[in-house]
Design an enzyme around this catalytic site. Sequence first.
Site, PDB file in Angstrom:
ATOM      1  N   SER A  13     -10.353   2.287  -5.170  1.00 33.56           N
ATOM      2  CA  SER A  13      -8.973   2.593  -5.548  1.00 33.56           C
ATOM      3  C   SER A  13      -8.301   1.534  -6.406  1.00 33.56           C
ATOM      4  O   SER A  13      -7.186   1.763  -6.887  1.00 33.56           O
ATOM      5  CB  SER A  13      -8.135   2.847  -4.295  1.00 33.56           C
ATOM      6  OG  SER A  13      -8.465   4.102  -3.736  1.00 33.56           O
ATOM      7  N   LYS A  29      -7.084   2.878  -9.614  1.00 33.23           N
ATOM      8  CA  LYS A  29      -5.760   3.474  -9.796  1.00 33.23           C
ATOM      9  C   LYS A  29      -4.849   2.603 -10.647  1.00 33.23           C
ATOM     10  O   LYS A  29      -3.923   3.112 -11.299  1.00 33.23           O
ATOM     11  CB  LYS A  29      -5.118   3.739  -8.437  1.00 33.23           C
ATOM     12  CG  LYS A  29      -5.823   4.818  -7.606  1.00 33.23           C
ATOM     13  CD  LYS A  29      -5.172   4.965  -6.239  1.00 33.23           C
ATOM     14  CE  LYS A  29      -5.689   6.181  -5.466  1.00 33.23           C
ATOM     15  NZ  LYS A  29      -7.075   6.038  -5.005  1.00 33.23           N
ATOM     16  N   TYR A  51      -0.114   7.817   0.986  1.00 36.51           N
ATOM     17  CA  TYR A  51      -1.175   7.426   0.055  1.00 36.51           C
ATOM     18  C   TYR A  51      -2.179   8.566  -0.091  1.00 36.51           C
ATOM     19  O   TYR A  51      -2.651   9.119   0.907  1.00 36.51           O
ATOM     20  CB  TYR A  51      -1.854   6.168   0.583  1.00 36.51           C
ATOM     21  CG  TYR A  51      -2.838   5.537  -0.359  1.00 36.51           C
ATOM     22  CD1 TYR A  51      -2.395   4.894  -1.508  1.00 36.51           C
ATOM     23  CD2 TYR A  51      -4.196   5.559  -0.093  1.00 36.51           C
ATOM     24  CE1 TYR A  51      -3.299   4.292  -2.376  1.00 36.51           C
ATOM     25  CE2 TYR A  51      -5.106   4.963  -0.944  1.00 36.51           C
ATOM     26  CZ  TYR A  51      -4.651   4.336  -2.084  1.00 36.51           C
ATOM     27  OH  TYR A  51      -5.549   3.749  -2.939  1.00 36.51           O
ATOM     28  N   GLU A  63       0.855  -2.513  -5.925  1.00 27.96           N
ATOM     29  CA  GLU A  63       1.783  -2.634  -4.809  1.00 27.96           C
ATOM     30  C   GLU A  63       2.368  -4.040  -4.852  1.00 27.96           C
ATOM     31  O   GLU A  63       1.660  -5.017  -5.083  1.00 27.96           O
ATOM     32  CB  GLU A  63       1.056  -2.365  -3.491  1.00 27.96           C
ATOM     33  CG  GLU A  63       0.532  -0.932  -3.420  1.00 27.96           C
ATOM     34  CD  GLU A  63      -0.641  -0.744  -2.482  1.00 27.96           C
ATOM     35  OE1 GLU A  63      -1.002  -1.710  -1.775  1.00 27.96           O
ATOM     36  OE2 GLU A  63      -1.206   0.365  -2.457  1.00 27.96           O
ATOM     37  N   LYS A 101      -3.906  -4.838  -4.854  1.00 27.10           N
ATOM     38  CA  LYS A 101      -4.489  -3.508  -4.666  1.00 27.10           C
ATOM     39  C   LYS A 101      -5.866  -3.674  -4.035  1.00 27.10           C
ATOM     40  O   LYS A 101      -6.633  -4.557  -4.422  1.00 27.10           O
ATOM     41  CB  LYS A 101      -4.625  -2.756  -6.000  1.00 27.10           C
ATOM     42  CG  LYS A 101      -5.025  -1.296  -5.812  1.00 27.10           C
ATOM     43  CD  LYS A 101      -3.897  -0.479  -5.237  1.00 27.10           C
ATOM     44  CE  LYS A 101      -4.324   0.942  -4.880  1.00 27.10           C
ATOM     45  NZ  LYS A 101      -5.151   0.978  -3.636  1.00 27.10           N
ATOM     46  N   THR A 102      -6.130  -2.824  -3.063  1.00 25.48           N
ATOM     47  CA  THR A 102      -7.454  -2.770  -2.457  1.00 25.48           C
ATOM     48  C   THR A 102      -8.194  -1.539  -2.969  1.00 25.48           C
ATOM     49  O   THR A 102      -7.587  -0.613  -3.515  1.00 25.48           O
ATOM     50  CB  THR A 102      -7.362  -2.681  -0.924  1.00 25.48           C
ATOM     51  OG1 THR A 102      -6.703  -1.458  -0.565  1.00 25.48           O
ATOM     52  CG2 THR A 102      -6.591  -3.867  -0.366  1.00 25.48           C
ATOM     53  N   GLY A 103      -9.500  -1.523  -2.772  1.00 26.44           N
ATOM     54  CA  GLY A 103     -10.284  -0.367  -3.161  1.00 26.44           C
ATOM     55  C   GLY A 103     -11.595  -0.308  -2.404  1.00 26.44           C
ATOM     56  O   GLY A 103     -12.193  -1.346  -2.107  1.00 26.44           O
ATOM     57  N   SER A 104     -12.037   0.904  -2.092  1.00 29.16           N
ATOM     58  CA  SER A 104     -13.288   1.090  -1.352  1.00 29.16           C
ATOM     59  C   SER A 104     -13.986   2.367  -1.806  1.00 29.16           C
ATOM     60  O   SER A 104     -13.332   3.361  -2.130  1.00 29.16           O
ATOM     61  CB  SER A 104     -13.030   1.200   0.151  1.00 29.16           C
ATOM     62  OG  SER A 104     -12.342   0.084   0.662  1.00 29.16           O
TER      63      SER A 104
END
Length: 386
Positions: free
Chosen positions: A87, A90, A175, A297, A340-343
């Site tokens: 993510s 994004k 989300y 964010e 921002k995190t993402g997985s």
Amino acid sequence: MNIFPKTCLSIALAALSSAPNPSQAADPALLRTAVDRIITPLMAQYQVPGMAVAVTVDGQTMFFNYGLASKEAKAPVSEHTLFELGSVSKTFTATLASHAIDQGKLSLDDHPGKYMPQLKGSAVDRASVLHLGTYTAGGFPLQFPDEVAANDDAQMLTYFRNWKPDAAPGTQRRYSNPSLGLFGHVTALALHTDFRAAMEQQLFPALGLRHSYIQVPDSAMSDYAWGYDRNDHPVRVRPDVFAAETYGVKSTSADMIRFVQANIAPERLAEPMRRAVEGTHIGYFDIGEMRQGLGWEQYRAPVTLERLLAGNSETMINDANPATALTPPQAAPRGTLFNKTGSTRGFGAYVAFVPEQKIGIVMLANKSFPIPARVKAGYEILQQLR
């Protein structure tokens, strides 16, 4: 204003931000020792095969590479290894949308039915492009239901036409990949191009990113890490609905720290990309102590680890949270931290930066380990920049 109150970092960051000689901004040997101390046990605890960490301090870049990009091939991680961003993708979708807005081809006040006539009169068309891009359309779920097949536009349209909101647009944040995916899809329609083409042929080159892709070409496959799932099986991302728009970017730590530097100092970018990046630094909704912009964010100073963990919690990811609209929208205050995190099934990422302090960090791993552990590690590494 320093964002980390009453810690050694607040003194260190003040010194770094005013350091006349970037080579004196951080001692590479000391930073290597500190990052090793944080990352090595983290990888052991969560059995992460490989990890690429990049840090920028006052324009200086440092890379810290660990472990293997492929356990089977014994290929080591480097700053040129391609990881799935999840993510974090994004933030690129948001930058593309901001670029379309700057060109006058898209407006946040538009409704999806303007670009997708099939949605006119439906509940989703009561939401604006802004609501889609900030997860405030009224209650889209985290993921599409299983019955919506990838690459099936008819099923996608049926899903959006039949969607029923839980709340009025702009009153809650939930989300959601369907929400952000539709935001990206509408952006590409407004630009009269394919989303992948817009990213790979327009956005990435304009940002100076030479090794970032939606679809990894054959020439770069040798750099593409394997991810590892919870059973330690090698995996890569699946092409689900709106995957490209929501979690489809593959990139290197070298490209990602360059992207972070562009966000720290967008004035160094050529027009109109400067305005596109700056557009993603506007806040539109407050959700607790987190401020939601396009993609990023935001956390206003003073930032504590507890606030970062709360903003990246399971509750913020999985539940509907009350949203307070900012009228008018607000540029990020001085001292704001963006993250921002993402997985994906086999990868985990975390990106954070503070433009005022000229610092940023990128953490890319080929295993999706818990988000709180990523946030804590990133925070601890930032504390070492002295």
